[in-house]
Write a protein that holds these residues in place. Sequence first.
Motif, mmCIF file in Angstrom:
data_model
loop_
_atom_site.group_PDB
_atom_site.id
_atom_site.type_symbol
_atom_site.label_atom_id
_atom_site.label_comp_id
_atom_site.label_asym_id
_atom_site.label_seq_id
_atom_site.Cartn_x
_atom_site.Cartn_y
_atom_site.Cartn_z
ATOM 1 N N ARG A 115 0.775 -1.370 0.008
ATOM 2 C CA ARG A 115 0.081 0.046 -0.110
ATOM 3 C C ARG A 115 0.895 1.196 0.008
ATOM 4 O O ARG A 115 0.661 2.042 -1.004
ATOM 5 C CB ARG A 115 -0.977 -0.098 1.181
ATOM 6 C CG ARG A 115 -2.110 1.065 0.980
ATOM 7 C CD ARG A 115 -3.055 0.681 2.405
ATOM 8 N NE ARG A 115 -3.954 -0.450 2.021
ATOM 9 C CZ ARG A 115 -4.064 -1.214 3.054
ATOM 10 N NH1 ARG A 115 -3.327 -1.144 4.042
ATOM 11 N NH2 ARG A 115 -5.019 -2.217 2.877
ATOM 12 N N PRO A 116 1.653 1.369 0.904
ATOM 13 C CA PRO A 116 2.656 2.844 0.946
ATOM 14 C C PRO A 116 3.649 2.572 -0.064
ATOM 15 O O PRO A 116 4.338 3.660 -0.442
ATOM 16 C CB PRO A 116 3.332 2.548 2.209
ATOM 17 C CG PRO A 116 3.249 1.227 2.936
ATOM 18 C CD PRO A 116 2.193 0.602 1.911
ATOM 19 N N CYS A 117 3.909 1.446 -0.814
ATOM 20 C CA CYS A 117 4.635 1.480 -2.175
ATOM 21 C C CYS A 117 4.284 1.427 -3.507
ATOM 22 O O CYS A 117 4.981 1.243 -4.357
ATOM 23 C CB CYS A 117 5.958 0.679 -1.917
ATOM 24 S SG CYS A 117 5.597 -0.994 -1.870
ATOM 25 N N THR A 118 2.897 1.978 -3.589
ATOM 26 C CA THR A 118 2.325 1.759 -4.815
ATOM 27 C C THR A 118 1.436 3.022 -5.127
ATOM 28 O O THR A 118 1.115 3.724 -4.001
ATOM 29 C CB THR A 118 1.139 0.647 -5.243
ATOM 30 O OG1 THR A 118 0.398 0.700 -3.933
ATOM 31 C CG2 THR A 118 2.165 -0.505 -5.262
ATOM 32 N N LYS A 119 1.345 3.301 -6.105
ATOM 33 C CA LYS A 119 0.330 4.629 -6.437
ATOM 34 C C LYS A 119 -1.124 4.053 -6.003
ATOM 35 O O LYS A 119 -1.810 4.928 -5.221
ATOM 36 C CB LYS A 119 0.542 5.177 -7.868
ATOM 37 C CG LYS A 119 -0.374 6.329 -8.120
ATOM 38 C CD LYS A 119 -0.131 6.840 -9.508
ATOM 39 C CE LYS A 119 -1.076 8.209 -10.025
ATOM 40 N NZ LYS A 119 -0.957 8.167 -11.198
#
Lengths: 575, 187
Positions: A115-119
């Motif tokens: 979640r925090p490393c994808t758009k």
Amino acid sequence: MVVQALKDQGVDTVFGYPGGAVLPIYDEIFQQNDIRHILVRHEQGAVHAAEGYARSTGKVGVALVTSGPGATNAVTGLTDALLDSIPILVLTGQVPTFMIGSDAFQEADTVGITRPCTKHNWLAKDTDTLAETLHQAFHVAQSGRPGPVLVDIPKDVQFANGTYTEPKKADTTIYQPQTKGDIEAINELVEAIAVAERPVFYTGGGVINSGPQASKLLRELVEATGIPITSTLMGLGAYPASGENWLGMLGMHGLYEANMAMHDCDLMINIGARFDDRITGLISAFSPGSKKAHIDIDPSSINKVIKADIPIVGDVTSVLTDLLKVFKAQGKRTNKAAIAKWQAQIADWRKVECLKYVQEGKTIKPQYALERLEALTKEHDRYITTEVGQHQMWAAQYLGFEDPNRWMTSGGLGTMGYGFPASIGVQMAHPDSLVINVAGEASWLMNMQEMGTAVQFRLPVKQFILNNERLGMVRQWQELLHGERYSHSWSEALPDFVKLAEAFGAKGILCSDPDDLDDAIMEMINYDGPVIFDCLVEKHENCFPMIPSGKPHNEMLLGEANTQGVIQAGGAVMV
Amino acid sequence: MSALKIKKGSTSHSAYNLRPTFSDEPETHTLAVLVDNEPGVLARVIGLFAGRGYNIESLTVAEVDHTGHMSRITVVTTGTPQVIEQIKAQLGRIVSVHAVHDLTVEGASVERELALFKVAGAGEKRVEALRLADIFRANAVDSTLESFIFELTGAPEKIDAFADLMRPLGLIEVARTGVAALSRGAE
């Protein structure tokens, strides 16, 4: 269904690695010929290869990996793509929906982890909406500020039959970022250009991401205004290195004239760059006397680090089109006399020759190796990737880029191990071009398993390794900052790279004598197949110019003299 | 919150004005975030706050439009104006977020919170607790011979004040819903 969606999105290449949770998709891939699947040797390699493919084509790169470890191995690549705004789609297998949450074999909370490393990411729970989700994923990846997206597909959803949705029927209203810049602000910028005495363009990866048209418009604008231009690491190639207004790269290891121009300018026009800390140095002393215009498609980039006096939210192509229209309509007004004086000042700074080095004796200087590489390859249809470290900065300084999408490097995340798999992705997209990965031996070893991929798919990628048997950049910082205590920054037990290449069925070339360098490079270029070029270089060379952490742009280090103690306590805590 | 002496609503810029004059004084803002009601959306929002080191003072979330699958997240946050602008821009970037309203700067708004207070005691303290509850228009929703549970609705400051008063009278537990807020007027 997944393969159909990819086909309909114009995908021709997928980089992947099979596993239990993606077997149904692999079975579909087996039964068709439209999409080529490139079997990597590690999932991180698949994602970097997809990034290389995306950066060199402007299309969305696609990677396919299995659940659990397949997904977690993709995390570095996703984060890399997020920080550098690269459009990629990663498809992950997942355990069947009825087993989610049971700590099943090879289960990981992929959507949670990424979640925090994808758009944006999706867990596809229903075969009927899977196709639409995939089309939405492509839409999100490439609209607005591009970035990585991930779709996690449980195995039962892969097996089930459902209704297929065509791309044009998919609902893309979920994400519609603003692309057109505020015309009032554009007028204000044209006005500022008309009166500026010391203007400078500071451009970034946003110009590349906006497409080839953005680079064309940028060139037109620079020629029409006569304003000097510098670029970040990510933006190299948007304006040609041979252009007369080119200052070279700016930032921590940027050129003296570029950084001085940034510091002393009275109008800074940021186009698609984000005031990264590698660029700004000490923020309180960053370009103190200038008015700052900032063109960015992402509103959160504006005022994040540096306050913008003229903020323009929009796509670079659209904003530059409008800007040029207004600029021309108002008679192309610039302060010509003042800009001529400013250019003369810049010419004086150029005389410092900040990239000067001395090549003498029987040891190859890394700068010399790159200068020769440049001389012998610049006429080729050439693509360059890099790993991360000193060699990356030297490559940015000594290689010239005439066009966008020719330079693939890990800027934001600084991922060692990026360059080799990226070069594989680039070569897949451009099979007849010369693709060179400029590497350090330590970075290169981080994803060396991809030699198997290069050989299997007959990809003639050239691995140009500047081998100093050191983690050069770490060593440099230890020299400058930690009293020359070189803690774990040298590479022992290195492989014999020539034998390593041969073990994989590729070609290895060793070069340690400056007199042999040209012939060796030509041998590399002319060999039709993957090459590991082991270039033994000076072990203790430092990368200059350098703005030490916590210093402003006008306090660059230019050479070996007086480097001890230059980084003070305040700067020492920064990276 | 009131103890922090935070200036509230002191900025004049709107959410769409990108040219604020930044001060360094922290302000408290109430943001209304309209999101798709889908799994993980709350994690995206609070993950953003955690990951970028922003403050959450209060957070409420519930579905507000069942047919449109929309939820409303009301979040009270503190930061310098530059940080508040960043928070809004970062929230706006999340694909599942439809709109971000800064109720603190977009005209007047109403803020309410509901809280339950368990107060145990006997004798004069018990009588005093009941008397104060009456003044605050709190309802007793549970009662034993040794305790009350009071229900109180109001602005966060009112809840704080009531909690301060109940503490010496035998307050043993508080449950607060967090702030729900709407802008005033027809829009």
